[in-house]
Design a protein around this motif. Structure first.
Motif, PDB file in Angstrom:
ATOM      1  N   ASP A 173       0.850  -1.524  -0.101  1.00 51.69           N
ATOM      2  CA  ASP A 173      -0.102  -0.354  -0.253  1.00 51.69           C
ATOM      3  C   ASP A 173       0.806   1.210  -0.090  1.00 51.69           C
ATOM      4  OD1 ASP A 173       0.707   0.723   2.494  1.00 51.69           O
ATOM      5  OD2 ASP A 173      -1.055  -0.545   3.647  1.00 51.69           O
ATOM      6  N   ASP A 174       0.523   2.019   0.209  1.00 55.00           N
ATOM      7  CA  ASP A 174       0.787   3.862  -0.097  1.00 55.00           C
ATOM      8  C   ASP A 174       2.366   3.506   1.057  1.00 55.00           C
ATOM      9  OD1 ASP A 174       0.006   4.059  -2.080  1.00 55.00           O
ATOM     10  OD2 ASP A 174      -1.958   5.774  -1.588  1.00 55.00           O
ATOM     11  N   SER A 175       1.611   3.836   2.541  1.00 58.60           N
ATOM     12  CA  SER A 175       2.248   4.164   3.002  1.00 58.60           C
ATOM     13  C   SER A 175       3.519   3.477   3.625  1.00 58.60           C
ATOM     14  CB  SER A 175       1.940   4.299   3.839  1.00 58.60           C
ATOM     15  OG  SER A 175       1.376   2.448   4.920  1.00 58.60           O
ATOM     16  N   ARG A 225       6.340   3.728   0.499  1.00 54.53           N
ATOM     17  CA  ARG A 225       7.455   4.796   0.704  1.00 54.53           C
ATOM     18  C   ARG A 225       8.078   4.807   1.810  1.00 54.53           C
ATOM     19  NH1 ARG A 225       2.980   8.214   0.774  1.00 54.53           N
ATOM     20  NH2 ARG A 225       2.299   7.491   2.669  1.00 54.53           N
TER      21      ARG A 225
END
Ligand SMILES: [Zn+2]
Length: 246
Positions: free
Chosen positions: A26-28, A31
């Motif tokens: 997922d995005d977090s 990152r």
């Protein structure tokens, strides 16, 4: 210790690498993982390997699509030529190919997990090996402590180089548990270590040297009702080896 903490912390990123390549972060998490990739050459290399395998699998899948499309055209042509012809149907081929891709992905995941396990074991072995090499160096070049042998059968050497100390003691009872204590000048225990000797009755080990280390003793603890007797926080029973820092 710091080495082991690093290995534990790093396992988290190793787990993310597969998901990263398969696009499952997922995005977090993505990152966090990309930030980690910037300063971790190990993970960059790993991701490269996984990408190469994933790429090969995609090639295989594309080839199968092409073959299947050709089969469908061929089937249609034959059907129009001769409706009675007994031809293999296309669906089984599709099913087989899906299993191939799924199997490939499972293989990829399994292979990488196995790799990470090996990688973890290698890291531990490298740490052990570095400690042994370091112990050898301190044993060769360190300053000898004055040993006072209190048990005739026990012989040993303690050396330090100001950072670490190495203890090499022979003639211990392999069945017995011992306590190793480092005392400072005031007689306070600065470090303690409980151990069972090797099968040959030996202790050979590297330790971090406490700042004000003054004396080392190894005691064969008093009988506590446990078998073998368990060492306590302070020396008890017989002192079988003793050495003092010059
Ligand atoms: Zn990494």
């Amino acid at each position: 210790m710091a080495q082991m903490d690093r290995a534990d912390g790093h396992r988290y990123f190793e787990g993310l690498a597969v998901a990263h390549v398969l696009g499952g972060l997922d995005d977090s998490e993505g990152r966090v993982f990309r930030a980690h990739l910037l300063d971790c050459a190990d993970c960059r290399a790993r991701v490269g390997e996984l990408r190469a395998i994933a790429h090969d699998l995609a090639d295989v899948e594309r080839d199968e699509h092409r073959v299947r499309a050709a089969q469908v055209i061929e089937t249609k042509r034959r059907e129009s030529d001769d409706a009675d012809d007994d031809l293999e149907e296309a669906p089984p081929a599709t099913r087989v190919s899906r299993f191939t891709v799924l199997g490939g992905l499972l293989f990829l995941v399994g292979l990488s997990l196995w790799n990470f396990t090996l990688h973890g074991e290698m890291t531990q072995l490298e740490t052990d090996n570095r400690n042994l090499v370091r112990a050898g160096v301190v044993r060769e070049t360190g300053t000898s402590w004055r040993s006072a042998i209190t048990d005739a059968s026990v012989q040993g050497v303690v050396k330090d180089d100001g950072t670490d100390f190495v203890v090499s003691v022979d003639g211990l009872d392999p069945e017995q548990r011992y306590g190793l204590y480092v005392k400072d000048e005031s007689g306070t225990t600065a470090y303690r270590f409980y151990f069972g000797p090797s099968e040959e009755g030996r202790l050979y080990r590297l330790f971090a040297l406490p700042d004000d280390a003054d004396r080392l003793l190894i005691s064969d603890p008093e009988d506590t009702g446990d078998s073998p007797a368990v060492p306590g926080s302070e020396p008890s029973g017989d002192t079988v080896f003793e050495a003092s820092r010059p």
